[in-house]
Structures are given as structure tokens and as C-alpha cells.
Write an enzyme that holds these catalytic residues in place. Structure first.
Site, PDB file in Angstrom:
ATOM      1  CB  SER A   1      32.072 -26.742  24.402  1.00 12.74           C
ATOM      2  OG  SER A   1      32.162 -25.810  25.446  1.00 12.74           O
TER       3      SER A   1
ATOM      4  CG  ASP B   1      39.728 -27.037  26.309  1.00 11.06           C
ATOM      5  OD1 ASP B   1      39.217 -25.984  26.762  1.00 11.06           O
ATOM      6  OD2 ASP B   1      39.101 -27.857  25.629  1.00 11.06           O
TER       7      ASP B   1
ATOM      8  CG  HIS C   1      37.114 -24.946  24.237  1.00 14.69           C
ATOM      9  ND1 HIS C   1      36.931 -26.184  24.832  1.00 14.69           N
ATOM     10  CD2 HIS C   1      35.876 -24.486  23.941  1.00 14.69           C
ATOM     11  CE1 HIS C   1      35.634 -26.446  24.898  1.00 14.69           C
ATOM     12  NE2 HIS C   1      34.970 -25.438  24.367  1.00 14.69           N
TER      13      HIS C   1
END
Lengths: 617, 587
Positions: free
Chosen positions: A138, A203, A337
Site C-alpha cells: 500500500s 485492488d 488489497h
């Protein structure tokens, strides 16, 4: 074609063999990247692990992400600012002199990282000689990316003699962090292959910065909490589904805006409506760079290096089949994710890897074929429209190489002979006439002088074409970093620019449009000078061995006009004398015969006041 | 060199437009969905103005409430408009294309409200982002209003966007060509047209007796701008006027079966397209086109599928196979033409510079022969004189094309263009026009200036005069320092010399002619004016030049005791030498 890596094993081969990092290492690194985001500590900016993987030692730096919306969007509409060119001097377009844009929040976080002991720890790891990996999940990936660029510049730029092992940057679900200059610059420096980005099909994070803040502002904070693995937000939150669907729809609509605009350009559209519409909307400047590995969810890994194609894939792989699918896909965009460790454990074990290359030859529809490429395209759900966009991306890359071949042919057909003849002209003027080619050219008295002008114009035609292509990014990104082109450009500049200056001052054009160096200097010399300065990591020089004649002319004009000599002019005279000495004696890029006996130089020396005469020459 | 692979980007452009939400916002103003809309009522037309809060966007929506039956298909010529004292579209005309035609109903509505609309224009800030929109005939008026804005926008990027929904066509081929001459202008128009809407095809069908004989060649109307064509759930863009017309005719065949189209349907269509922009478009095509050249065909096939105009979705009254083939051919031609069409002056400039340097050398060599390049080229005595013919032709071709290109451009764009190329153009005129003069008089011509002077020389000189009214005083100091390289300012100087020589010859036959003698005196004064201002090249004083021939003849005519400013200068060779060095001070 020497700069372009050619894959040895066209049939495929394992991911690890082709990208330089073993599957086992990737799995471990992925675990560490996600672990950094799960760590209890909230104030650590990095984690360092020295790990053994299959009897090899790795230094792994992982970075926790930020879940503060204000760090993702520091300002409207997209949270970008100019890159810090002191930290990242290479992240720019050299000839065009255009700095990269970077996400300001991520950049500020990186600045805070450098305030810790991070630099010392990294240095020790790099010099240890073992493989170093920077990783993140991330927004932690944004930190890994910046760190890698910073390390590559600090320890691996062309002027460094000591060459430790090159680091890798491996990211998982990374947001985009900068504009197209990141791709352009990393390819130019030949660093692109050290950035490997894993993306699961739906994602949302790799797409999220394609939307302007205003469009998702209301719900962005909540979505970040859903994405935060440490967050206690319940998956049973009654508003979760609606919030996620709304944000997903908005992000995808903006992704459609960016990618269809980009696709029109890839397809060579000349319709200016594209530009008119762009004036009314905010298009995200963020673009992918490096190598992307798409995981389609059934164990297959698809590797793509063309960043234009990656942008298209980020959109087309996440499209809905129909609107009824929205809630389900939106939920996947969050859950995927958080699922990189499990997903990659499975995929990396299956050794099912496809490399999307020669995009211009992709099949345009599902043809029932069993080829790897066909299976991959079907598995990502790509229809004819998407394949046309990928083809267009491949065609553009191919066209750039054709353009380079074309100008290389022009260099060989026209420029080389002209350069030889001008070199002979220069030698003849210095040896036989005893003056210099600058004066001979300026006076234009003999047939040889005219022939020199013809050669100069032929060369200008060839090089102006190069510059026009560079302005429009129509040459391969590697071009301006290529040693051979830097050499050619430098030789051209040093030999021919004095003739441009002679021509300029012969026609007294400086009285119409001002000094040569201010506005009149052609781009073909500005660009080639920047290439050399970048390759040597030198600051821009206001006056060079190819432009000192312009300074001589301007100083002569000033002194000859009886204007009072102020400190500024004196400083310029002294600087010029110092530079000439440096170029001839130290750097040896300029021969004394070129200027010492030249009447233009002599007349300038003659009118210098006594205190400024250089007694050493 | 192999041909680059072509793509048609209409499908992607439609996606770009849809996802920008501009259609949605425009439609919301048309249907008064926003608070803060200000409505103005004129004659037969009303318009709403919406200033979007928090941004610098203004949307103007035009509305017309005429029934179909009151709409006339007739076209009105711009000449008729001029006769009726309507001059606001004059800027669209050029010398090459001096007229165009527009729809009678639309232009009537526009001109009847012109005073109010002109006031509306004055309220628009030049930095405002502006969308002009309208549905049906309101779209036609919106287009005319936007056209009236075009004259004041330059080549900058801040230009208005006109978005029409279901607008009928408003003009003929000449109007389309006038707007398309500027890519910037053409990019200001986006016409949204539903497959089922009969109004956009109204003038096409009414103009002809029956659909059976309707072909693009028989249509008096022509589309301009970009057309955003949509079926119920998909859309694509076309920019090629011929393809658009072909598709509109095909659509005209459909709407005869769909009488139920409502204006509110555009709102539904926009809504649906907006939602579907994040969904895949499913292609029904099964064939795999593996060969490299199929990208363009696939692109176009995709576009036609979006409109449900493909062989797999057979439509009554339409031969979709023929339609698809036609569109593909037309689009390919259009895209290729677009790539080739761009005359890039910068690219050819280097070749032109080479020719100019050759001429400069020729000038130098002929000076050493003490004849000068004008007379050398006129006499054609040396082998290298024949080489110059080629340079002369190449340079003339380049600049004729350049001037024509500039004249074709809209006024403001042309003005910016002229400034940039004026230095090179002036240099060319002063160097090369003497060659044209030499050739003309060698062939026995007379009165070059009025009988033979090429238009592009006239234009280049006019543009210089326009631009240098303020800067004349600076010229003399520069030219005085650089007399050696000077090109005579008046590129027709040698034509005047030739006419003066002819006058001298005439006087030998009829010595008493007062009028001929007067012309010679005028010429003498002209020459002295040039010399005094250092506006003439010292080459004219070379021993074998035509000017010196004239001077010797003139001296003989005037007699030994003739005294004038020019004779004082000419009688002393040292003064001419000082002139060449730039140091002679005229009394």
C-alpha cells in the site's frame, strides 16, 4: 537496439529467473511488507531485517504505510508537487528540462524518514555486498519506491566507481506516486527493471490516485480504514458496502477518463476535441512505471513492462461485466488489497508466468487458442477494445524505435561526412591560415567558408529533427542516457556551435534579438549540453567550451562601446579567462590554436584595460 | 518506409467525453436541474446561464420551442446575410472561399436576437471556461452563438465548448470547410446525436425528394465538429464529415420506424452512458483478425457495433455490410490525410536555409565579378547562373505555400503565425524577388510591379509594413553598420531600374517627351531616398550592374552640367566606397 534487453528464453521461464529475484525471496519479502503494516508500533518509519532465504542473505527494508487521508492528498486536486531535485536529480526529462511530479504527502514522509538513522543503516547494507530489497505494501510501497530511487542515485549513478549489488524495489498494491517522468527517467537510467510491482486484479489502491480528491473526499477516510489491516472497523459495518461501491465507481470513472484520453494519444488521434475536453476536467497526472506483475486470481502471473500498457490494464482489468456486479467487485477491490500474502503464496508456487511483449501483435479477440498469451488475456477479462489499446501501446513503443533508427540513418548518411568536412575545415584554418575557423567562417571570404556553411545547415537539419522528436517524447526513453548519443551530441556541439555563433554575430543579429546566449541559442545545443552535464552529474554551466565565443563578442561589444566597466563586467572577463585556461590546460576539450590567433579574440584582448589583461597567455 | 499502423480512436474519445461528465452537466442546465440558473427570454429563443459555484465554469443553454413543421430546410447564403447588414460571420470567409450558407430558420432566430446575444457575449470573461449547449433547434442556435465567439479566440487552449443534443445540421459544405480550416475551431463543437432522434437528419431528408435517392453527394448540408453518436447504451465519436453524413443518412432510415423518440430520452441516454463507462463493451464479433493491418478495421467495427450498425445486428432498410465497408474506406482516407496534411514549415525551413545560403554565395561570387547577382541571373552568361534557377524555384514554392497557408488560417491564428516567420520571409523576399524581376525582364516583360508581381511577395511586404510602423527608426542604425551584407529593402528596386532603362531608350527615339523625362526624375529621387537611408545594397554600384547602365544613360541625357543630390553622390567614386563601409554621412 543495443540498449534494449532481449529476453533469452522467449518461451517464458520462471519469474525469478527473468526478473532477477527468486520466488522464495519474493514470498518472504511480501510477508515482511505486509507485516510492516500490521506492526503494533505506529511511529516507526521503516523496518530492517537481515534474512536467509535458500542459503542466500538478503537485507530487506520494509515500510509501513499511512492511513491518514491528508498524507495521500496534501492539496487539491491530485496532491502532487515538483520533485526535490537535490534528492532526486535524475527524476526529470533532461533535454526538455522538466522535473517529475510526485505525490507530496509521500514525499514529505520520505523527508521524515531521512531525518532518522535510516541513511546509515542503508549505507551499511548496500556496502555489505549482499542483495538489498526495499519493499512495501500500500502506501508503504511509495516509501520503498522513493528510497530505491534515492539509493540508486546515491550509490549507483554513472560517476560512481564502486559498484555494489543493485537493489530491488518490490511493491504490493502500490498506489501510483508520480507522473510520466518517473517512467521516462527510470528507463533512461536503465533502472526500470529494478522496480517490480505486484497488483491483484481488482485492488483499488493502484487506481485510487487517478481520481481527484474532490470526487472521493467525503468517503476517502472511511475507505482508508477499510484498507488498513490494523483497523478495527468491522466488515459488518452497515454502510461499508455502499461507501465502497460509491468510491469504486468514482475511481473507475476517473480511471476511464485518464485511460481513454491516453488511449486516444496512443492511437495517434489528431482530434483537438481531446484537448478541449481536457480543459474542462481534471485529469490525473499519475502514471505507472517499472515492471508490473498482474495476478488474475487463478494462479497466473502476467508480466508487463510497457508503462502505457500498464495504465490501460489498470483500467480494463477492473471493468465490470455489468452494473449488477458493482457491489461484489467493489468489495473485492478492498479485500484483495489485504490478500497479497495468500494470493502470492499460491501463484508463485504454480510457475504460471506470461510475459506480454510485442503488444502490437496481440490477438484482438478470444480465439479459443491455448497459447499462454491468449489464456492470460482471457483470464484478465480483456475484450477487443482493451486489446486494441494494448496494441496501440505496443505500436507507439515500436514507432519510437523506428524513429531512432531513422535518425541514426540520417546521421550515417548525412551528418558523418559533414562533420568530417567541418573538422578538416577547422584544421585547415588553424594550420594553414594561422587564424581560426571562427574568423574564417565569420568573414565568409572563400569557397571553403561557403561549403562550411552548407555543412552546418545540413547538420542543423539532422539535429533539429532529433530535438523535435525529443520534445514530443517520440524517441525511446533510453535515448538521452545513451553514451553513444551523448558523445555524438557533444562532438557536434563543440565543433559546430562556434559556427552558429559566428553566423549570428556576422549578421549582427544580436542587435535585433539580443545576445546569442539569452534567446537565440538553438535547442539542439542546449539539449546536447544537458545530456553531457547529466551523464557527469555536473551543474549547468552558463558558458561552455562551445559558447565562449558569444561571451567574447558580448564583452567586446560592451567594452568597445565605451560604457563604464562595472564589477559585473570585470567578473565576467576574469571568469572567461579562468574558464579558457581550464578548458585548454585541465579538461583539454579546447585547443589553444582554435582561438589564440583568431582576430576576434585578439581584438578583444587588445581593448581590455591593463588590469584585466591576462599575463599568463 | 513501412506505413504506421492506424487506429480509429472514436470509441475511446467517446469514453473520454462520457467520463468527463460534461454531457451530464450540460443536460442538467438544459433541463433546469440546478439552482441558480438565470433565464433570459428573447424572440423565439430563450437562454439559461448557469455559473457553477466553486469553479470558473459557465454553462449557457439555448432553447427554441418551434415545432418541426415550422422549421425550414432552406439555406441562406452569406452574401444574402451581408446584403441584410449582418456582418458577424464575415470572418469565416477568405479570398479563396468567399461565401458559405447556413440554415434559414437557425440564422433568423440568431439574427433576431443578436443585440441581446452580443450583450451576453460581452458578459463572458475571456478567462472563463465556457460551455454553450442546447437541445434540438436550441443546439443550432448554440452552434451559431459559438461560431460568433470564434473570431475572438486565439490559438490558446482556453476555448469554448459547444455541446448540442439532437441538433439539426446548420450549414453547407463551405461552412464546414471554413470551420475545419482551424483545428482549434473544429474542436469546439461536440454534437450528441441519438440513433433514434429524427431531428438531426431532418434537413438531410427534407432536402431530397425521397430517402431512396439520398446519398452524401445530394445533401446540401454538411456536418462539422465531432459527432458523439449513441445508441441506447453505447456511444462512439466520429470527426470525418463524410463518415458522419453517411451514418446520419443510415440513421435516417431507422427513425422512420421509431416515431416515439422524446427529447427527454437524451437525459436517460446520458445517465445510462455515465453508468456504463465502467462496464465492458461486449463485442459480438467472432472472427479473429490476426494480421497486423486489422487494428483500424477492428476499431471501426467496434464503433459501428456500439451503434448497432453491424451485419450481426441486421437492421431493416440498411445494408450494414455496405455501410461498414464505406465507413472503413472513408475513415482510413481521413486518418491518412490528417497525417500527411500537416505542412510543417519548421521541418522544411532547413532545406530553405540551404537554398538561401547558396544564393548568398552566388551573390558574393557575382559581386567579385563586378556584375552583381541580379544582372548575372538576368544575363545567364555563366554555368552557375543555371544552377540558381533550381534554388529560385524551390524557395518560391516554399514561400508561396507558406503565404497561402497563412491566408487560409483564421485571422488571429494567421497573425500569430506571420509574426513568427516574418524575419525569414522578409529576407527571402529581398533576396529572391530580384531573381523573379530578372527573369521577367530577360524574357522581354514590362511593368513588373503591376503586371507580373506574384501575390506572395505582395503579402510578405504588407505584413512587414503592418508590423514595423513603430520600429522604422531602429532600422537605419543597424543597416548602416552592416552595409556589406545589406539586401535592398525594396525588393522591386530592380523593376524600377528596368522601367527607367526603358524610359531612357524611349527618350532616344522621341527626345521631346516631357512625361517620360518626368518619370526619370521621379526615379532619380526614389534612388536618392533609398541611398540616403542606407536602404539599398552597395551592389547596385558595381561596374556592370543595370543600375550603373541606367546612371550612365541618364547622365548623358541630362548633360554635362546637370547637378542634383544624386549626381553629387554618384560623381565621386570615393563616396560610394564610403557608403559600402557604412561611414558616408549624407548632407
Amino acid at each position: 537496439m543495443k540498449n534494449y534487453r532481449i529476453r533469452d528464453n522467449m518461451a517464458g521461464g520462471s519469474l525469478g529467473d527473468n526478473i532477477g529475484l527468486k520466488e522464495d525471496a519474493i514470498k518472504r519479502v511480501c510477508g515482511l511488507a505486509c507485516k510492516a503494516n500490521n506492526h503494533k508500533s505506529t511511529d516507526k518509519l521503516y523496518f530492517y531485517d537481515k534474512v536467509q532465504i535458500s542459503s542466500e542473505t538478503y537485507h530487506v527494508f520494509s515500510f509501513p504505510g499511512s492511513w491518514d487521508p491528508a498524507e495521500w492528498f496534501v492539496n487539491k486536486p491530485f496532491g502532487v508537487s515538483k520533485i526535490n531535485s537535490t534528492q532526486f536529480p535524475s527524476l526529470r526529462s533532461i533535454g526538455n528540462d522538466e522535473l517529475a511530479w510526485v505525490n507530496e504527502g509521500f514525499a514529505k514522509r520520505f523527508d521524515r524518514l531521512l531525518e532518522t538513522n535510516f541513511e546509515d543503516v542503508v549505507k551499511k547494507a548496500i556496502l555489505d555486498g549482499k542483495q538489498v530489497v526495499f519493499t512495501g505494501h500500500s502506501s508503504g510501497a511509495a516509501m520503498a519506491t522513493q528510497t530505491t530511487f534515492w539509493v540508486l542515485e546515491k550509490y549507483f549513478n554513472p560517476t560512481k566507481i564502486q559498484k555494489p549489488k543493485l537493489p530491488f524495489c518490490v511493491t504490493f498494491g502500490s498506489p501510483l506516486i508520480g507522473n510520466h517522468i518517473f517512467s521516462h527517467a527510470s528507463r533512461r537510467e536503465n533502472w526500470s527493471r529494478y522496480f517490480i510491482h505486484f497488483v491483484l486484479r481488482y485492488d483499488i489502491v493502484p487506481r485510487i490516485l487517478l481520481a481527484p480528491l474532490a470526487s472521493i473526499e467525503e468517503n476517502f477516510g472511511s475507505v482508508l480504514q477499510f484498507l488498513n489491516p490494523k483497523s478495527k472497523t468491522s466488515t459488518q459495518d452497515p454502510t461499508r458496502a455502499i461507501l465502497i461501491s460509491e468510491v469504486y465507481k468514482t475511481v473507475m470513472r476517473n480511471a476511464a477518463s485518464v485511460t481513454s484520453h491516453a488511449a486516444c494519444i496512443l492511437m495517434g488521434s489528431t482530434n483537438l476535441l481531446l484537448e478541449t475536453v481536457a480543459n474542462f476536467v481534471e485529469l490525473s497526472p499519475y502514471r505507472p512505471f517499472g515492471t508490473y506483475v498482474f495476478c488474475n486470481g487463478n494462479g497466473q502471473l502476467i508480466v508487463v513492462e510497457n508503462s502505457d500498457a500498464v495504465l490501460q490494464l489498470l483500467f480494463h482489468t477492473a471493468l465490470l461485466s455489468d452494473l449488477a456486479e458493482l457491489e461484489e467487485v467493489a468489495d473485492k477491490s478492498i479485500s484483495q488489497h489485504l490478500n497479497y500474502v495468500a494470493e502470492l503464496q499460491e501463484s508463485l508456487g504454480m510457475q504460471n508466468v506470461v510475459y506480454l511483449e510485442q503488444l502490437e501483435q496481440l490477438p484482438l479477440s478470444a480465439d479459443g487458442s491455448n497459447s499462454d498469451v491468449a489464456t492470460a488475456l482471457d483470464g484478465l477479462g480483456l475484450n477487443t477494445r482493451a486489446r486494441l489499446c494494448l496494441r496501440a501501446a505496443g505500436e507507439l513503443e515500436k514507432q519510437k524505435r523506428k524513429n531512432e533508427d531513422k535518425i541514426m540513418k540520417e546521421i550515417q548518411d548525412k551528418a558523418l561526412t559533414s562533420m568530417k568536412e567541418l573538422q578538416n575545415y577547422k584544421t585547415t584554418c588553424e594550420m594553414h591560415k594561422g587564424k581560426g575557423y571562427y574568423d574564417a567562417f565569420k568573414v565568409q571570404k572563400e569557397s571553403n567558408d561557403f561549403q562550411a556553411n552548407v555543412k552546418r545547415l545540413v547538420l542543423a537539419g539532422v539535429w533539429d529533427e532529433v530535438i523535435e522528436m525529443l520534445k514530443r517524447y517520440e524517441l525511446p526513453d533510453e535515448f538521452e542516457g545513451d553514451k553513444e548519443w551523448i558523445k555524438r551530441g557533444t562532438e557536434y556541439r563543440r565543433l559546430v556551435e562556434p559556427l552558429d555563433i559566428a553566423n549570428y554575430y556576422r549578421h549582427l543579429k544580436n542587435e535585433d534579438t539580443g545576445p546569442y546566449m539569452i534567446r537565440a541559442r538553438p535547442k539542439r545545443y542546449r539539449y546536447t549540453q544537458r545530456w553531457l552535464e547529466h551523464a557527469k552529474r555536473m551543474p549547468p554551466a552558463p558558458i561552455t567550451e562551445s559558447t565562449f565565443w558569444a561571451e567574447v563578442e558580448e564583452l567586446y561589444s560592451w567594452i568597445n562601446s565605451k560604457k563604464p566597466l562595472d564589477d559585473h563586467v570585470e567578473q565576467r572577463v576574469k571568469q572567461l579567462q579562468k574558464d579558457l585556461k581550464n578548458w585548454t590546460d585541465d579538461e583539454k576539450v579546447l585547443a589553444k590554436d582554435t582561438f589564440l590567433k583568431d582576430p576576434n579574440f585578439i581584438r578583444w584582448k587588445d581593448i581590455l584595460p591593463q588590469e584585466l589583461k591576462d599575463t599568463s597567455s | 518506409m513501412s506505413q504506421p499502423t492506424l487506429f480509429s480512436s472514436g470509441f475511446e474519445l467517446a469514453s473520454s467525453v462520457t467520463s468527463s461528465v460534461l454531457l451530464h452537466r450540460s443536460w442538467n442546465v438544459i433541463t433546469s436541474r440546478y439552482a441558480g440558473i438565470v433565464t433570459n427570454v428573447g424572440e423565439g429563443v430563450s437562454w439559461k446561464v448557469y455559473r457553477e459555484p466553486g469553479s470558473d465554469l459557465t454553462i449557457i443553454a439555448f432553447e427554441v420551442k418551434l415545432d418541426f413543421s415550422n422549421v425550414q430546410a432552406g439555406l441562406v447564403s452569406s452574401n444574402t446575410l451581408r446584403e441584410n447588414n449582418f456582418h458577424h460571420f464575415e470572418f469565416l470567409c477568405t479570398k479563396k472561399d468567399p461565401f458559405f450558407s447556413v440554415n434559414k430558420t437557425a440564422i433568423s432566430l440568431f439574427s433576431e436576437n443578436y443585440e441581446k446575444l452580443d450583450q451576453l457575449k460581452s458578459e463572458i470573461n475571456s478567462s472563463t471556461k465556457l460551455i454553450v449547449t442546447g437541445h434540438g433547434l436550441g443546439g443550432a442556435v448554440a452552434s451559431l452563438f459559438t461560431i460568433s465567439l470564434l473570431n475572438s479566440i486565439g490559438s490558446g487552449k482556453n476555448r469554448p465548448l459547444c455541446i448540442t443534443f439532437g441538433s439539426p445540421l446548420i450549414g453547407d459544405k463551405k461552412l464546414q470547410q471554413a470551420i475545419s480550416r482551424s483545428s482549434n475551431w473544429n474542436s469546439c463543437f461536440l454534437h450528441v446525436v441519438s440513433l433514434k432522434d429524427p431531428l438531426p437528419t431532418l434537413f438531410i431528408t427534407n432536402y431530397s425528394s425521397s430517402p431512396a435517392v439520398l446519398t452524401p453527394e445530394t445533401s446540401g448540408y454538411m456536418p462539422f465538429g465531432t459527432f458523439f453518436l449513441c445508441s441506447d447504451a453505447n456511444s462512439t465519436c466520429f470527426e470525418n464529415p463524410d463518415s458522419i453524413l453517411e451514418l446520419l443518412i443510415a440513421m435516417g432510415s431507422i427513425h422512420t420506424q421509431n416515431q416515439g423518440f422524446q427529447s427527454s430520452d437524451y437525459g436517460n441516454i446520458v445517465e445510462k452512458l455515465n453508468d456504463k463507462v465502467i462496464c465492458k463493451f461486449f463485442s459480438t464479433r467472432v472472427e479473429n483478425m490476426a494480421h497486423a493491418g486489422s487494428a483500424l478495421e477492428s476499431s471501426i467495427s467496434l464503433q459501428l457495433q456500439a451503434l448497432a450498425l453491424t451485419p450481426h445486428l441486421q437492421q431493416q432498410n440498411i445494408d450494414t455490410n455496405t455501410l461498414e465497408t464505406k465507413i472503413k474506406i472513408q475513415e482510413q482516407k481521413f486518418i491518412l490525410h490528417r497525417r500527411i496534411k500537416n505542412f510543417d514549415p519548421a521541418k522544411k525551413l532547413n532545406v530553405v536555409k540551404l537554398c538561401m545560403s547558396q544564393l548568398e554565395w552566388y551573390k558574393k561570387e557575382t559581386k567579385n565579378q563586378r556584375i552583381g547577382y541580379y544582372d548575372s541571373y538576368k544575363n545567364m552568361n555563366s554555368p552557375w547562373d543555371y544552377d540558381v534557377i533550381q534554388f529560385h524555384k524551390r524557395l518560391t514554392n516554399y514561400w508561396e505555400k507558406m503565404v497561402e497557408e497563412v491566408e487560409m488560417k483564421p485571422q488571429k491564428e494567421g497573425a500569430a503565425f506571420r509574426t513568427r516567420w516574418l524575419y525569414a520571409g522578409t529576407n527571402y523576399r529581398r533576396m529572391v524577388e530580384p531573381l523573379a524581376v530578372a527573369q521577367y525582364y530577360r524574357e522581354g516583360g514590362i511593368d513588373y510591379v503591376t503586371q507580373n508581381r506574384s501575390k506572395h511577395f505582395v503579402r510578405l511586404e504588407e505584413w512587414l509594413n503592418e508590423g514595423t510602423k513603430k520600429a522604422t527608426s531602429d532600422l537605419s542604425s543597424t543597416s548602416k553598420k552592416n552595409v556589406e551584407a545589406l539586401l535592398t529593402f525594396d525588393s522591386c528596386f530592380w523593376a524600377h531600374v528596368e522601367e527607367a532603362l526603358l524610359s531612357c531608350k524611349e527618350l532616344k527615339v522621341v527626345r521631346e517627351k516631357e512625361e517620360t523625362l518626368k518619370k526619370l526624375v521621379i526615379f532619380e529621387e526614389y534612388v536618392y531616398g533609398l541611398v540616403k537611408n542606407y536602404a539599398v545594397s552597395p551592389e547596385i554600384f558595381l561596374a556592370q550592374s543595370s543600375y550603373m547602365c541606367w546612371w550612365n544613360e541618364y547622365k548623358a541625357i541630362k548633360g554635362t552640367f546637370y547637378n542634383s543630390a544624386l549626381s553629387n553622390f554618384m560623381s565621386d567614386a570615393r563616396k560610394r566606397e564610403q557608403y559600402a563601409l557604412g561611414v558616408y554621412d549624407f548632407p
